[in-house]
Design a protein around this motif. Structure first.
Motif, PDB file in Angstrom:
ATOM      1  N   HIS A   5       0.814  -1.220   0.000  1.00 32.01           N
ATOM      2  CA  HIS A   5       0.000   0.000   0.000  1.00 32.01           C
ATOM      3  C   HIS A   5       0.850   1.274   0.000  1.00 32.01           C
ATOM      4  N   GLY A   6       2.170   1.140  -0.074  1.00 32.62           N
ATOM      5  CA  GLY A   6       3.021   2.317  -0.147  1.00 32.62           C
ATOM      6  C   GLY A   6       3.271   3.012   1.173  1.00 32.62           C
ATOM      7  N   TYR A   7       3.136   2.293   2.301  1.00 29.90           N
ATOM      8  CA  TYR A   7       3.343   2.921   3.611  1.00 29.90           C
ATOM      9  C   TYR A   7       4.778   3.384   3.797  1.00 29.90           C
ATOM     10  N   PHE A   8       5.736   2.668   3.179  1.00 28.39           N
ATOM     11  CA  PHE A   8       7.149   3.002   3.356  1.00 28.39           C
ATOM     12  C   PHE A   8       7.658   3.977   2.295  1.00 28.39           C
ATOM     13  N   GLU A   9       6.779   4.404   1.385  1.00 24.97           N
ATOM     14  CA  GLU A   9       7.191   5.337   0.352  1.00 24.97           C
ATOM     15  C   GLU A   9       7.212   6.767   0.892  1.00 24.97           C
TER      16      GLU A   9
END
Length: 217
Positions: free
Chosen positions: A166-170
């Motif tokens: 889900h792109g949490y670390f982006e």
């Protein structure tokens, strides 16, 4: 084992077909984290006047509102008429998670995370039963590592996989911790604790030499 599937569908059979035909150079990208009541769409590749004209020309659009305008993108809140095809409903009826959805040049591209292959097959059958021309482009099984490779619990593994997808670390983050907790069906506090323990485990495994026990304090 969860499954990620990528679909390609003609916009003319789903939603915003007229808008994508009116502005073929535009890209419409779903932003699901902004509005909980109706879809929000990022529009890029065209100016504000062309984007609004595209919405005005599309009979499936009931109402729209410009929320954000940047140098390269426009964010609209959009309401659709009751008869419009609910593509998201067909895809997510069995609890799937929508990872990405963007439309350009007459086509929608969609990435969805399903619980398993059976859920994916059910979603595909629903789309076909609705009369849609479905092109299943890619299927990827998200496999976890074995117990011999990591000491992460299944819950910690699931949380990290979902955060990555889900792109949490982006940067910037594609999803907040509160929204990710909702996706996993747990509380914000429980997710924070899973992350903390997972980070501790991963850092310990990375820094501790094989076979070496931590010193007693």
């Amino acid at each position: 084992m969860s499954t990620i599937a990528e679909f390609r569908l003609p916009a003319a059979e789903t939603t915003l077909g007229t808008a994508l035909e009116y502005a073929p150079e535009a890209t419409f990208e779903l932003e699901s984290s902004v509005s909980k009541t109706r879809p929000s769409l990022w529009v890029s590749g065209v100016d504000r006047e062309t984007a609004t004209e595209a919405f005005e020309a599309d009979p499936s659009v009931e109402d729209y509102e410009l929320l954000v305008e940047t140098q390269s993108r426009l964010l609209f809140d959009v309401s659709f008429v009751d008869e419009a095809v609910r593509l998201r409903d067909e895809l997510l009826a069995d609890g799937g998670s929508l990872l990405e959805m963007w439309g350009t040049d007459g086509w929608w591209q969609v990435r969805v995370r399903f619980r398993d292959r059976e859920s994916l097959c059910d979603a595909y059958d629903r789309l076909e039963a609705s009369g849609l021309s479905v092109d299943l482009r890619r299927v990827t099984d998200v496999t976890g590592v074995t117990d011999s490779e990591t000491r992460l619990t299944p819950e910690q593994q699931e949380a990290l996989e979902a955060a990555l997808e889900h792109g949490y670390f982006e940067i910037p983050r594609g999803i907040s911790m509160e929204e990710l907790a909702d996706e996993l069906g747990i509380s914000h506090q429980a997710l924070s604790e899973r992350f903390r323990r997972a980070y501790e485990t991963l850092v310990g495994e990375e820094l501790q030499p094989a076979g070496e026990q931590p010193p007693l304090e």
